[in-house]
Design a protein around this motif. Structure first.
Motif, PDB file in Angstrom:
ATOM      1  N   LYS A   1     -79.415 -26.289 -51.420  1.00  0.00           N
ATOM      2  CA  LYS A   1     -80.872 -26.241 -51.251  1.00  0.00           C
ATOM      3  C   LYS A   1     -81.280 -24.864 -50.741  1.00  0.00           C
TER       4      LYS A   1
ATOM      5  N   CYS B   1     -81.330 -25.303 -44.592  1.00  0.00           N
ATOM      6  CA  CYS B   1     -82.430 -25.699 -45.458  1.00  0.00           C
ATOM      7  C   CYS B   1     -83.589 -26.196 -44.566  1.00  0.00           C
ATOM      8  N   TYR B   2     -84.737 -26.396 -45.154  1.00  0.00           N
ATOM      9  CA  TYR B   2     -85.926 -26.772 -44.374  1.00  0.00           C
ATOM     10  C   TYR B   2     -85.704 -28.066 -43.572  1.00  0.00           C
ATOM     11  N   ASP B   3     -85.166 -29.100 -44.240  1.00  0.00           N
ATOM     12  CA  ASP B   3     -84.986 -30.397 -43.573  1.00  0.00           C
ATOM     13  C   ASP B   3     -84.046 -30.288 -42.373  1.00  0.00           C
ATOM     14  N   CYS B   4     -82.963 -29.558 -42.549  1.00  0.00           N
ATOM     15  CA  CYS B   4     -81.996 -29.416 -41.451  1.00  0.00           C
ATOM     16  C   CYS B   4     -82.569 -28.564 -40.322  1.00  0.00           C
TER      17      CYS B   4
ATOM     18  N   SER C   1     -84.667 -30.675 -38.132  1.00  0.00           N
ATOM     19  CA  SER C   1     -84.084 -31.838 -37.459  1.00  0.00           C
ATOM     20  C   SER C   1     -82.829 -31.541 -36.632  1.00  0.00           C
TER      21      SER C   1
END
Length: 264
Positions: free
Chosen positions: A55, A63-66, A69
Protein backbone atom coordinates in the motif's frame (compact mmCIF):
# COMPACT_ATOMS: atom_id res chain seq x y z
CA UNK A 1 25.64 -5.96 -8.87
CA UNK A 2 21.97 -5.48 -8.05
CA UNK A 3 20.37 -5.17 -4.61
CA UNK A 4 16.60 -5.08 -4.26
CA UNK A 5 14.32 -4.68 -1.28
CA UNK A 6 12.32 -2.43 1.04
CA UNK A 7 14.15 0.65 2.28
CA UNK A 8 14.55 1.04 6.03
CA UNK A 9 16.83 3.53 7.73
CA UNK A 10 20.49 2.70 7.35
CA UNK A 11 22.06 0.76 10.21
CA UNK A 12 25.19 2.44 11.55
CA UNK A 13 28.36 1.54 13.39
CA UNK A 14 30.25 4.36 15.06
CA UNK A 15 33.88 4.64 13.99
CA UNK A 16 36.19 7.00 12.17
CA UNK A 17 34.46 7.21 9.82
CA UNK A 18 30.97 5.94 10.71
CA UNK A 19 30.02 2.78 8.78
CA UNK A 20 26.63 2.64 7.05
CA UNK A 21 24.63 -0.44 6.03
CA UNK A 22 21.49 -0.88 3.96
CA UNK A 23 19.78 -4.05 5.20
CA UNK A 24 17.36 -5.91 2.93
CA UNK A 25 15.43 -9.13 3.52
CA UNK A 26 18.01 -11.40 1.94
CA UNK A 27 21.12 -9.21 1.68
CA UNK A 28 22.91 -6.19 3.09
CA UNK A 29 25.19 -3.56 1.65
CA UNK A 30 28.05 -1.61 3.26
CA UNK A 31 27.24 1.75 1.67
CA UNK A 32 30.68 3.22 2.49
CA UNK A 33 32.14 0.93 -0.18
CA UNK A 34 30.04 2.69 -2.83
CA UNK A 35 31.63 6.12 -2.26
CA UNK A 36 33.30 7.27 -5.48
CA UNK A 37 31.21 4.84 -7.55
CA UNK A 38 28.23 5.20 -9.86
CA UNK A 39 24.97 4.12 -8.19
CA UNK A 40 21.55 3.73 -9.81
CA UNK A 41 18.36 3.82 -7.71
CA UNK A 42 15.08 2.65 -9.26
CA UNK A 43 11.70 2.84 -7.50
CA UNK A 44 9.75 -0.46 -7.71
CA UNK A 45 6.74 -0.02 -5.41
CA UNK A 46 5.64 0.23 -1.79
CA UNK A 47 5.51 -2.12 1.19
CA UNK A 48 4.21 -0.90 4.57
CA UNK A 49 6.76 -1.58 7.33
CA UNK A 50 3.93 -2.40 9.74
CA UNK A 51 1.38 -4.56 7.91
CA UNK A 52 3.62 -5.61 5.01
CA UNK A 53 0.93 -4.82 2.42
CA UNK A 54 1.82 -3.22 -0.88
CA UNK A 55 0.00 0.00 0.00
CA UNK A 56 1.15 3.56 -0.69
CA UNK A 57 3.34 4.87 2.13
CA UNK A 58 1.76 7.69 4.10
CA UNK A 59 4.45 8.58 6.63
CA UNK A 60 7.43 7.03 8.48
CA UNK A 61 7.27 3.86 6.36
CA UNK A 62 3.65 3.17 7.31
CA UNK A 63 0.53 3.11 5.13
CA UNK A 64 -2.27 5.49 6.15
CA UNK A 65 -4.26 2.90 8.16
CA UNK A 66 -1.24 1.74 10.14
CA UNK A 67 -0.03 5.28 10.77
CA UNK A 68 -3.42 6.16 12.25
CA UNK A 69 -3.62 3.06 14.47
CA UNK A 70 -0.15 1.78 15.39
CA UNK A 71 1.24 2.49 18.86
CA UNK A 72 4.70 2.86 17.30
CA UNK A 73 3.76 6.23 15.78
CA UNK A 74 1.66 7.83 18.54
CA UNK A 75 1.91 11.61 19.10
CA UNK A 76 4.23 11.05 22.08
CA UNK A 77 6.97 9.84 19.71
CA UNK A 78 7.42 13.32 18.23
CA UNK A 79 6.26 15.09 21.40
CA UNK A 80 7.73 13.19 24.37
CA UNK A 81 6.03 15.55 26.86
CA UNK A 82 2.72 13.89 25.85
CA UNK A 83 3.89 10.54 27.28
CA UNK A 84 1.45 9.11 29.83
CA UNK A 85 2.62 5.53 30.49
CA UNK A 86 4.14 6.66 33.83
CA UNK A 87 0.55 7.54 34.87
CA UNK A 88 -0.77 4.16 33.66
CA UNK A 89 -2.74 6.02 30.97
CA UNK A 90 -2.99 4.46 27.51
CA UNK A 91 -2.66 6.30 24.22
CA UNK A 92 -2.97 3.38 21.76
CA UNK A 93 -1.41 0.35 23.46
CA UNK A 94 -0.35 0.71 27.10
CA UNK A 95 1.86 -2.40 27.15
CA UNK A 96 3.90 -1.10 24.19
CA UNK A 97 3.96 2.44 25.56
CA UNK A 98 5.24 1.27 28.95
CA UNK A 99 7.99 -0.71 27.25
CA UNK A 100 9.23 2.31 25.29
CA UNK A 101 8.42 5.22 27.61
CA UNK A 102 9.43 3.71 30.96
CA UNK A 103 13.14 3.32 30.27
CA UNK A 104 16.12 5.67 30.62
CA UNK A 105 16.02 8.65 28.26
CA UNK A 106 18.70 11.22 27.46
CA UNK A 107 18.07 14.92 26.86
CA UNK A 108 20.98 16.24 24.82
CA UNK A 109 22.52 19.10 22.88
CA UNK A 110 23.74 18.26 19.37
CA UNK A 111 25.58 20.31 16.79
CA UNK A 112 24.52 19.58 13.22
CA UNK A 113 23.53 22.91 11.64
CA UNK A 114 23.22 24.91 14.86
CA UNK A 115 22.88 23.76 18.45
CA UNK A 116 19.68 21.79 18.91
CA UNK A 117 18.07 20.16 21.92
CA UNK A 118 16.57 16.71 21.63
CA UNK A 119 15.43 13.53 23.38
CA UNK A 120 16.42 9.94 22.76
CA UNK A 121 16.25 6.61 24.54
CA UNK A 122 19.58 5.75 26.18
CA UNK A 123 19.80 2.64 23.99
CA UNK A 124 19.85 4.93 20.92
CA UNK A 125 23.12 6.67 21.88
CA UNK A 126 24.98 7.56 19.64
CA UNK A 127 22.72 6.26 16.82
CA UNK A 128 20.23 9.12 17.20
CA UNK A 129 22.97 11.73 16.74
CA UNK A 130 24.43 9.94 13.73
CA UNK A 131 20.95 9.86 12.12
CA UNK A 132 20.72 13.64 12.57
CA UNK A 133 24.12 14.30 11.05
CA UNK A 134 25.48 15.85 14.27
CA UNK A 135 29.24 16.40 14.40
CA UNK A 136 29.18 16.77 18.20
CA UNK A 137 26.69 15.84 20.91
CA UNK A 138 26.59 15.98 24.68
CA UNK A 139 24.03 14.51 27.12
CA UNK A 140 22.43 17.06 29.48
CA UNK A 141 20.51 14.69 31.76
CA UNK A 142 19.58 11.02 31.92
CA UNK A 143 16.05 10.54 33.30
CA UNK A 144 14.03 7.38 34.04
CA UNK A 145 11.16 7.97 31.61
CA UNK A 146 10.15 9.73 28.40
CA UNK A 147 7.81 12.22 30.07
CA UNK A 148 10.57 13.80 32.20
CA UNK A 149 12.78 14.01 29.11
CA UNK A 150 9.93 15.62 27.20
CA UNK A 151 9.22 18.39 29.72
CA UNK A 152 12.96 19.14 29.88
CA UNK A 153 13.12 19.46 26.10
CA UNK A 154 10.09 21.78 26.12
CA UNK A 155 11.76 24.03 28.73
CA UNK A 156 14.99 24.20 26.71
CA UNK A 157 13.23 24.79 23.37
CA UNK A 158 12.86 28.42 24.45
CA UNK A 159 16.64 28.72 24.24
CA UNK A 160 17.67 26.24 21.52
CA UNK A 161 16.17 24.99 18.27
CA UNK A 162 14.68 21.49 18.31
CA UNK A 163 15.14 20.97 14.57
CA UNK A 164 18.07 20.43 12.23
CA UNK A 165 18.47 22.61 9.14
CA UNK A 166 19.12 19.64 6.84
CA UNK A 167 20.53 21.74 3.99
CA UNK A 168 23.14 23.39 6.22
CA UNK A 169 23.94 20.02 7.78
CA UNK A 170 24.55 18.47 4.34
CA UNK A 171 26.69 21.40 3.18
CA UNK A 172 28.65 21.06 6.43
CA UNK A 173 27.86 24.64 7.41
CA UNK A 174 28.40 24.07 11.13
CA UNK A 175 29.11 27.00 13.46
CA UNK A 176 32.05 26.93 15.84
CA UNK A 177 30.38 26.59 19.25
CA UNK A 178 31.54 25.22 22.60
CA UNK A 179 28.67 22.89 23.48
CA UNK A 180 30.30 21.90 26.79
CA UNK A 181 30.02 25.54 27.90
CA UNK A 182 26.44 25.68 26.62
CA UNK A 183 25.57 22.62 28.70
CA UNK A 184 27.16 24.04 31.85
CA UNK A 185 24.83 27.04 31.93
CA UNK A 186 21.59 25.04 31.80
CA UNK A 187 20.95 24.28 35.50
CA UNK A 188 18.44 27.11 35.99
CA UNK A 189 16.54 26.30 32.79
CA UNK A 190 15.75 22.68 33.69
CA UNK A 191 12.34 21.91 35.29
CA UNK A 192 12.32 21.35 39.06
CA UNK A 193 11.31 17.68 38.68
CA UNK A 194 14.52 17.05 36.69
CA UNK A 195 17.04 19.16 38.67
CA UNK A 196 18.23 16.13 40.67
CA UNK A 197 19.41 14.40 37.47
CA UNK A 198 21.63 17.27 36.32
CA UNK A 199 25.36 17.24 37.13
CA UNK A 200 27.21 20.33 35.91
CA UNK A 201 30.53 18.43 35.86
CA UNK A 202 29.36 15.48 33.77
CA UNK A 203 30.48 16.66 30.33
CA UNK A 204 30.72 13.61 28.08
CA UNK A 205 31.33 14.96 24.58
CA UNK A 206 30.75 12.72 21.54
CA UNK A 207 32.48 13.59 18.25
CA UNK A 208 31.17 12.01 15.06
CA UNK A 209 32.99 11.58 11.74
CA UNK A 210 31.13 10.98 8.47
CA UNK A 211 32.37 9.30 5.29
CA UNK A 212 32.16 12.28 2.93
CA UNK A 213 34.67 12.97 0.14
CA UNK A 214 33.09 16.24 -0.89
CA UNK A 215 30.27 18.36 0.56
CA UNK A 216 27.86 19.96 -1.94
CA UNK A 217 27.58 23.74 -2.28
CA UNK A 218 23.92 23.41 -3.23
CA UNK A 219 21.60 20.49 -2.51
CA UNK A 220 18.62 19.07 -4.40
CA UNK A 221 16.45 16.36 -2.84
CA UNK A 222 15.73 13.19 -4.79
CA UNK A 223 12.00 12.39 -4.62
CA UNK A 224 11.25 8.86 -5.82
CA UNK A 225 7.58 9.69 -6.42
CA UNK A 226 8.58 12.39 -8.92
CA UNK A 227 11.85 10.88 -10.21
CA UNK A 228 11.59 7.08 -9.96
CA UNK A 229 15.00 6.52 -11.59
CA UNK A 230 18.23 8.25 -10.64
CA UNK A 231 21.87 7.59 -11.35
CA UNK A 232 24.89 9.43 -9.95
CA UNK A 233 28.31 9.12 -8.34
CA UNK A 234 28.15 8.80 -4.56
CA UNK A 235 30.43 11.29 -2.80
CA UNK A 236 29.44 10.71 0.83
CA UNK A 237 26.95 9.77 3.54
CA UNK A 238 25.82 11.96 6.42
CA UNK A 239 22.86 11.59 8.75
CA UNK A 240 20.52 9.30 6.80
CA UNK A 241 21.38 10.99 3.50
CA UNK A 242 23.28 9.70 0.49
CA UNK A 243 25.18 12.65 -1.06
CA UNK A 244 25.93 12.56 -4.77
CA UNK A 245 28.57 14.44 -6.76
CA UNK A 246 25.97 16.53 -8.65
CA UNK A 247 24.47 17.89 -5.38
CA UNK A 248 21.55 15.45 -5.35
CA UNK A 249 20.82 14.12 -1.85
CA UNK A 250 18.64 11.13 -1.01
CA UNK A 251 17.08 10.87 2.46
CA UNK A 252 16.70 7.14 3.13
CA UNK A 253 14.53 7.85 6.19
CA UNK A 254 11.93 9.76 4.13
CA UNK A 255 11.52 6.81 1.78
CA UNK A 256 11.27 3.95 4.26
CA UNK A 257 8.71 1.44 2.98
CA UNK A 258 9.62 2.11 -0.66
CA UNK A 259 10.80 -0.90 -2.63
CA UNK A 260 13.92 -0.06 -4.66
CA UNK A 261 16.44 -1.68 -6.93
CA UNK A 262 20.00 -0.45 -6.45
CA UNK A 263 22.40 -1.18 -9.30
CA UNK A 264 26.17 -0.73 -9.01
Amino acid sequence: MIYEGVLTKMQTENGNPIQYYLVFESSFLNVNQLIGKEVEIAFQGYQCLNCGKKKKIFRQGFCYDCFMSSAAVGDWIMNPELSTAHLDVEDRDLEYEKKVQLQPHIVYLALSSEIKVGVTRKTQVPTRWIDQGAVEAIPIVEVPNRYLAGITEVALKNHFSDKTNWQKMLKNEVPSVDIIKERQRLKELIPKEVQEFYDVNKNELYELHYPVQQYPKKVTSLNLDKSPNYSGKLSGIKGQYLIFEDGTVFNIRTFEGYVVKISL
